[in-house]
Scaffold this motif. Structure first.
Motif, short mmCIF file in Angstrom:
data_model
loop_
_atom_site.label_atom_id
_atom_site.label_comp_id
_atom_site.label_asym_id
_atom_site.label_seq_id
_atom_site.Cartn_x
_atom_site.Cartn_y
_atom_site.Cartn_z
N VAL A 262 0.61 -0.51 0.45
CA VAL A 262 -0.41 0.25 0.09
C VAL A 262 0.81 1.66 0.49
O VAL A 262 1.85 1.47 0.81
CB VAL A 262 -0.98 -0.17 1.33
CG1 VAL A 262 -1.61 1.20 1.15
CG2 VAL A 262 -2.13 -1.17 1.02
N GLU A 263 0.46 2.53 -1.17
CA GLU A 263 1.78 3.40 -0.97
C GLU A 263 -0.06 4.45 -1.82
O GLU A 263 0.22 4.33 -2.36
CB GLU A 263 2.40 3.01 -2.35
CG GLU A 263 2.92 4.33 -2.49
CD GLU A 263 3.71 5.11 -1.31
OE1 GLU A 263 4.02 6.36 -1.81
OE2 GLU A 263 4.68 4.67 -0.72
N PRO A 264 0.51 5.30 -0.90
CA PRO A 264 0.13 6.54 -0.94
C PRO A 264 -0.12 7.66 -2.28
O PRO A 264 -0.57 8.19 -3.04
CB PRO A 264 0.17 7.16 0.16
CG PRO A 264 1.15 7.63 0.08
CD PRO A 264 0.87 6.28 -0.07
N ASP A 265 1.66 7.76 -3.04
CA ASP A 265 1.74 8.57 -3.85
C ASP A 265 2.10 7.90 -5.00
O ASP A 265 2.20 6.47 -5.37
CB ASP A 265 3.78 9.27 -3.66
CG ASP A 265 4.02 9.63 -4.75
OD1 ASP A 265 4.28 9.40 -5.74
OD2 ASP A 265 4.07 10.99 -4.20
N PRO A 266 1.00 8.44 -6.19
CA PRO A 266 0.71 7.77 -7.45
C PRO A 266 2.19 7.14 -8.27
O PRO A 266 2.29 6.50 -8.93
CB PRO A 266 0.32 8.50 -8.02
CG PRO A 266 -0.84 9.96 -6.83
CD PRO A 266 0.48 9.60 -6.89
N LEU B 73 3.95 4.16 -7.04
CA LEU B 73 3.30 3.25 -7.20
C LEU B 73 3.29 2.51 -8.15
O LEU B 73 3.33 1.45 -8.43
CB LEU B 73 1.60 3.39 -6.21
CG LEU B 73 0.99 2.39 -6.65
CD1 LEU B 73 1.28 1.09 -5.25
CD2 LEU B 73 -0.05 2.80 -6.64
N THR B 74 3.39 3.34 -9.38
CA THR B 74 3.80 3.40 -10.56
C THR B 74 5.37 2.60 -10.33
O THR B 74 5.49 2.03 -11.09
CB THR B 74 3.82 4.20 -11.48
OG1 THR B 74 2.40 4.64 -11.33
CG2 THR B 74 3.96 4.09 -12.98
N ARG C 198 5.36 -0.92 -8.68
CA ARG C 198 4.05 -1.89 -9.83
C ARG C 198 4.88 -2.06 -11.24
O ARG C 198 5.19 -3.29 -11.36
CB ARG C 198 2.71 -1.15 -10.58
CG ARG C 198 1.70 -1.23 -9.62
CD ARG C 198 0.73 -0.82 -10.55
NE ARG C 198 -0.78 -0.88 -8.67
CZ ARG C 198 -1.45 0.17 -8.52
NH1 ARG C 198 -1.74 1.49 -9.57
NH2 ARG C 198 -2.21 0.51 -7.76
N PRO D 103 -3.22 1.82 -3.72
CA PRO D 103 -3.46 2.87 -3.88
C PRO D 103 -3.99 3.65 -1.68
O PRO D 103 -5.47 2.52 -2.10
CB PRO D 103 -3.79 3.93 -4.48
CG PRO D 103 -5.22 2.92 -5.07
CD PRO D 103 -4.29 2.05 -5.08
N GLY D 104 -3.54 4.05 -1.01
CA GLY D 104 -3.72 3.90 -0.17
C GLY D 104 -2.63 4.51 1.20
O GLY D 104 -1.24 4.83 0.80
N SER D 105 -3.05 4.61 2.54
CA SER D 105 -2.12 5.32 2.92
C SER D 105 -2.48 4.50 4.41
O SER D 105 -3.58 3.96 5.02
CB SER D 105 -2.60 6.90 3.79
OG SER D 105 -3.49 6.94 4.09
#
Length: 252
Positions: free
Chosen positions: A65-69, A72-73, A76, A86-88
């Motif tokens: 889980v990662e908040p920064d897009p 996160l890209t 992945r 996505p999440g915090s």
């Protein structure tokens, strides 16, 4: 400066973070998980997946889980088979009691534990484990302590060296009332670096990312000059003395 600009700064350097930040000592991950009731692990604040990759190598069933897009890209891209959401820490997108352990790599200090503590406890199974991991420089080594002084706190902050990490994290779980007493342990994790790659790593620190350009260039100039003046770091590869520090507690 408030913490929000700092913790929101990494996305602008996501590719450099993925390239230059170190992974985590496998012995540290095994110790963090050894008292967990099972193998379902949440990597919270997962960044570009540095800790997720080490957890997978240890045989864990990982959700990240990662908040920064942008981060996160990168995660992945690096780990396409991992479930990455996505999440915090303050709003975890998982059901109650769905994981056996929650680990955070160089991220726990960004969490609002007064809120995140309850969320982490919610997603943990009974007896589950919360552990924060940090890669820290061993400032018991003279030249590392000198580098810390030359670099300034923006490049090497209070949690980036062994002595600072021990102090800064000792009471970090205090606001998370649902957890028992925390344990602190460190594991050797030296990194092969050149002067250029160490400078590149330091540029991914939050304090450096939010610096005005002239101040950042001045700091990097001091760091390059110092590394060039020391025999151990001036030519070719060297081992940067590091450890992975772990703060671990069990859900009550």
């Amino acid at each position: 400066m408030t913490e929000q600009p700092l913790r929101s700064s990494f996305g602008a350097a996501a590719a450099a973070y993925a390239e230059h930040r170190p992974d985590y000592a496998q012995a540290a991950v095994r110790w963090a998980l050894e008292v967990a009731p099972g193998h379902r692990v949440l990597d919270l604040g997962a960044g570009t997946g540095k800790l997720s990759a080490t957890l997978i190598a240890a045989g864990a069933d990982v959700v990240s889980v990662e908040p920064d897009p942008a981060m996160l890209t990168e995660l992945r891209r690096a780990l396409p088979t991992v479930r990455a959401l996505p999440g915090s820490a303050e709003a975890i997108p998982l059901p109650d009691a769905s994981v056996d352990a929650v680990l955070a790599g160089n991220a726990l200090h960004w969490f609002d534990m007064a809120v995140a503590g309850a969320e982490i406890a919610r997603v943990l199974a009974p007896g589950g484990v919360l552990a924060g991991l940090w890669n820290v420089m061993d400032d018991r080594v003279d030249w590392v302590a000198e580098l810390e002084w030359v670099s300034g706190s923006a490049a090497i902050g209070p949690r980036d060296t062994l002595s600072g990490w021990r102090t800064a994290t000792a009471d970090m779980l205090g606001p998370a009332a649902r957890f028992g007493s925390a344990e602190q342990v460190e594991f050797p994790h030296g990194q092969r670096r050149t002067a250029d790659s160490l400078v590149a790593t330091l540029t991914t620190r939050a304090g450096m990312l939010v610096m005005p350009d002239p101040d950042r260039e001045a700091a990097l100039g001091r760091i390059r000059a110092f590394l060039g003046s020391r025999r151990v770091t001036a030519e070719g590869e060297f081992t940067l003395p590091m450890l992975t520090g772990v703060l671990r507690a069990r859900r009550q």
